[in-house]
Design a protein around this motif. Structure first.
Motif, PDB file in Angstrom:
ATOM      1  N   SER A 171       0.829  -1.202   0.000  1.00 20.76           N
ATOM      2  CA  SER A 171       0.000   0.000   0.000  1.00 20.76           C
ATOM      3  C   SER A 171       0.868   1.259   0.000  1.00 20.76           C
ATOM      4  O   SER A 171       1.914   1.316   0.649  1.00 20.76           O
ATOM      5  N   LEU A 172       0.422   2.277  -0.751  1.00 25.70           N
ATOM      6  CA  LEU A 172       1.147   3.553  -0.766  1.00 25.70           C
ATOM      7  C   LEU A 172       1.132   4.192   0.616  1.00 25.70           C
ATOM      8  O   LEU A 172       2.076   4.908   0.988  1.00 25.70           O
ATOM      9  N   ASP A 173       0.091   3.955   1.399  1.00 33.86           N
ATOM     10  CA  ASP A 173       0.050   4.509   2.761  1.00 33.86           C
ATOM     11  C   ASP A 173       1.213   3.997   3.609  1.00 33.86           C
ATOM     12  O   ASP A 173       1.714   4.712   4.485  1.00 33.86           O
ATOM     13  N   ARG A 174       1.652   2.755   3.352  1.00 31.35           N
ATOM     14  CA  ARG A 174       2.809   2.220   4.099  1.00 31.35           C
ATOM     15  C   ARG A 174       4.076   3.001   3.758  1.00 31.35           C
ATOM     16  O   ARG A 174       4.933   3.228   4.631  1.00 31.35           O
ATOM     17  N   VAL A 175       4.224   3.433   2.510  1.00 31.70           N
ATOM     18  CA  VAL A 175       5.386   4.234   2.111  1.00 31.70           C
ATOM     19  C   VAL A 175       5.331   5.606   2.782  1.00 31.70           C
ATOM     20  O   VAL A 175       6.359   6.125   3.235  1.00 31.70           O
ATOM     21  N   LEU A 176       4.144   6.203   2.857  1.00 35.26           N
ATOM     22  CA  LEU A 176       4.017   7.520   3.509  1.00 35.26           C
ATOM     23  C   LEU A 176       4.359   7.436   4.992  1.00 35.26           C
ATOM     24  O   LEU A 176       4.923   8.379   5.557  1.00 35.26           O
ATOM     25  N   VAL A 177       4.038   6.317   5.623  1.00 39.14           N
ATOM     26  CA  VAL A 177       4.399   6.142   7.026  1.00 39.14           C
ATOM     27  C   VAL A 177       5.915   6.084   7.193  1.00 39.14           C
ATOM     28  O   VAL A 177       6.475   6.581   8.177  1.00 39.14           O
ATOM     29  N   ALA A 178       6.632   5.517   6.206  1.00 40.78           N
ATOM     30  CA  ALA A 178       8.082   5.393   6.316  1.00 40.78           C
ATOM     31  C   ALA A 178       8.785   6.746   6.283  1.00 40.78           C
ATOM     32  O   ALA A 178       9.835   6.917   6.905  1.00 40.78           O
ATOM     33  N   VAL A 179       8.263   7.740   5.534  1.00 41.56           N
ATOM     34  CA  VAL A 179       8.917   9.055   5.444  1.00 41.56           C
ATOM     35  C   VAL A 179       8.370  10.043   6.474  1.00 41.56           C
ATOM     36  O   VAL A 179       8.876  11.166   6.574  1.00 41.56           O
TER      37      VAL A 179
END
Length: 564
Positions: free
Chosen positions: A133-141
């Motif tokens: 999920s793209l939301d998982r990438v946003l959580v990483a940054v």
């Protein structure tokens, strides 16, 4: 004391140090980046550019002086999640965090997903388990303090979307990626193509979007929003206006360069006079990055006149046209869904009516059978409770025969069964269900007819099995039409009209046995019909007494062969 030479030297030293501090740029703190390029997909054709795009972006950010540049390629789902977890730890004390991804991505029901190389997406629901999920990438940054940047070169034409089966008819699978509005501050999400459109890979080993990123993103002192504006212009020019990159999110009023500007030794007095339109241009570019009606109205409230005001008014017209187009598309989609729902309701009602008719026919047959075998009225009266119990048991729930007949009716509707729906699950019915599994990609149990099998077949709105016609007929839409051959042609074994061959005269040689020969005359020797005398034999010998006694002197006795 104050005018002493030593004091003057100290003052000059502190003044020079202060000037150096003023002229020194405000260098950003810790900067970290994660680069992912997925090319070697295992279940669809591989991509050529992502691994090259990842390499050039890693080299660009390393050359820009990033503290951490973690470059990965061809990650599975487990490896991608582990890489994001490690990068999130590295971004906790960073000012700038950047994630760049090149590969396949897709949108399902308005949510965006990045696809690992080992993903096997057979159904639309598989994205929740096998994609990222793209939301998982946003959580990483998210831990970064000054700038959180996610760059996605993943708007390609996705082959997974073409081969995936829909488990729910209303679930939408869009082209490219869906529009997103970040909820965290100081976050930008850059797409290689606008939401709902696809990007081009280009004719070189790198995509046009990544080439433009490597050219402008690491320019010292260039605000990140202006850098993406230059990237947009380059990609539009390289693709003949077929691909337009887009950035979602917003930043504050201060410039946020990815790479700080170098130190300027010249004083402020020697700097050129500021451009009076610079502020209007900067605010217009900011409104253009946001791209909605409120942003352009705010700009016009600040700058009601001038060149950039005219551009803002044109952008408002463009936004209004886009809103109208989206509303029209949404209305058309709702109308399509409503029509499909109405069609499904009509089919369900027809199926229910057919089931009721079959149930009534079965009840009538049972009642007639009981009445015929009941005997006299007293036996019929005594058996009435049992008959009522049987009818109640039949009407309480559907019998296996009813379910079998309903499955056969649905198989006939989708073109997989040509025989009658008689409620007997025989070999022909099993073959028809096997044909349905083969053409619809299902794995239903062909040995029995169940309610689950009935529900699956009812979900098919049109013919599933191809129409097969017997010899002498051909498929014409949903029925078989007789093949009529023209004069001088005939229907051959391949079910095709073939021209008749003309009969040629053939010379024949007479067989010896067929020749006619004259019949030879046969000599017939006949015994004289009249004896030579009454008391003589046919040879002229005198008859004996016994011969005369038996009457051998007559013509009939001599011809009978009894007398000599």
């Amino acid at each position: 004391m104050i005018n002493s030479p030593g004091f003057a030297r100290w003052c000059g030293f502190f003044l020079a140090a202060a000037l150096l501090l003023v002229c020194e740029p405000a260098w950003a703190g810790k900067r970290v980046a994660l680069i992912i390029g997925n090319s070697a997909y295992q279940n669809v054709p591989p991509l050529a550019n992502p691994i090259n795009d990842g390499a050039i972006m890693a080299a660009t950010l390393k050359g820009a002086g990033f503290d951490v540049v973690d470059s990965r390629h061809d990650l599975s789902a487990v490896e991608a999640r582990r890489a994001l977890r490690d990068f999130s730890d590295a971004a906790r004390d960073a000012d700038i965090a950047v994630v760049y991804y090149a590969g396949h991505g897709m949108e399902v029901d308005g949510a965006n997903y990045l696809i690992p190389v080992d993903a096997k997406l057979e159904r639309d629901t598989d994205v929740y388990d096998e994609a990222l999920s793209l939301d998982r990438v946003l959580v990483a940054v998210e831990p970064a303090k000054q700038l959180r940047l996610v760059i996605l070169d993943a708007c390609r034409d996705n082959p997974f979307a073409k081969q995936m089966k829909r488990t729910v008819a209303s679930r939408a699978i869009g082209r490219g990626l869906a529009q997103i509005e970040p909820t965290s501050p100081n976050m930008l999400i850059a797409y290689s193509a606008k939401a709902g459109s696809t990007a081009l890979d280009g004719d070189t080993k790198n995509s046009p979007f990544t080439i433009a990123l490597a050219k402008h993103l690491a320019t010292p002192g260039l605000d990140i929003r202006r850098a993406f504006g230059f990237v947009r212009d380059d990609v539009l020019k390289a693709t003949s206006n077929r691909q337009e990159p887009f950035v979602y999110g917003s930043l504050g009023g201060d410039d946020v360069p990815l790479v700080p500007a170098p130190a300027r030794a010249a004083s402020r007095a020697s700097e050129p006079a500021p451009n009076p339109q610079a502020d209007a241009r900067r605010d217009y570019e900011l409104a253009l990055q946001i791209g909605n009606r409120a942003a352009f109205n705010a700009f016009l409230a600040q700058y009601p006149d001038g060149f950039y005001a005219s551009l803002a008014k044109l952008q408002l017209d463009k936004v209004a046209a886009q809103v109208k187009a989206e509303a029209d598309a949404k209305a058309a989609e709702q109308a399509r869904l409503a029509a499909e729902k109405a069609k499904q309701v009509a089919q369900d009602q027809a199926a229910a009516a057919e089931r009721n008719r079959a149930d009534k026919a079965a009840d009538t047959q049972i009642v007639a059978s009981n009445a015929a075998t009941g005997g006299d009225s007293r036996a019929a009266a005594s058996s009435a409770p049992d008959k009522a119990t049987n009818v109640a048991a039949l009407t309480a729930g559907r019998t296996p025969a009813d379910i079998t007949k309903s499955v056969q009716l649905e198989l006939r509707r989708v073109g997989c069964l040509s025989g009658a729906a008689d409620g007997d699950w025989n070999a022909e019915s099993q073959r028809s269900l096997s044909s349905f599994n083969r053409n619809a990609g299902m794995k239903l149990d062909v040995k029995t007819a169940s309610t689950d099998t009935l529900d699956v077949i009812r979900q098919k709105q049109s013919r599933v099995c191809p129409l097969v016609c017997e010899h002498g007929y051909k498929a014409d839409g949903d029925h078989c039409a007789r093949i009529v051959c023209a004069d001088g042609t005939f229907l051959n074994d391949d079910n095709e009209c073939e021209k008749r061959r003309a009969n040629k005269p053939v010379a024949k040689r007479d067989r010896p046995e067929a020749r006619q020969f004259p019949q030879a005359k046969q000599a017939i020797v006949r015994r004289s019909q009249t004896p030579t005398g009454p008391a003589q034999s046919s040879t002229g010998r005198p008859l004996t007494g016994s011969e005369r006694a038996v009457g051998c002197n007559s013509y009939q006795a001599i011809m009978s062969g009894v007398c000599p």
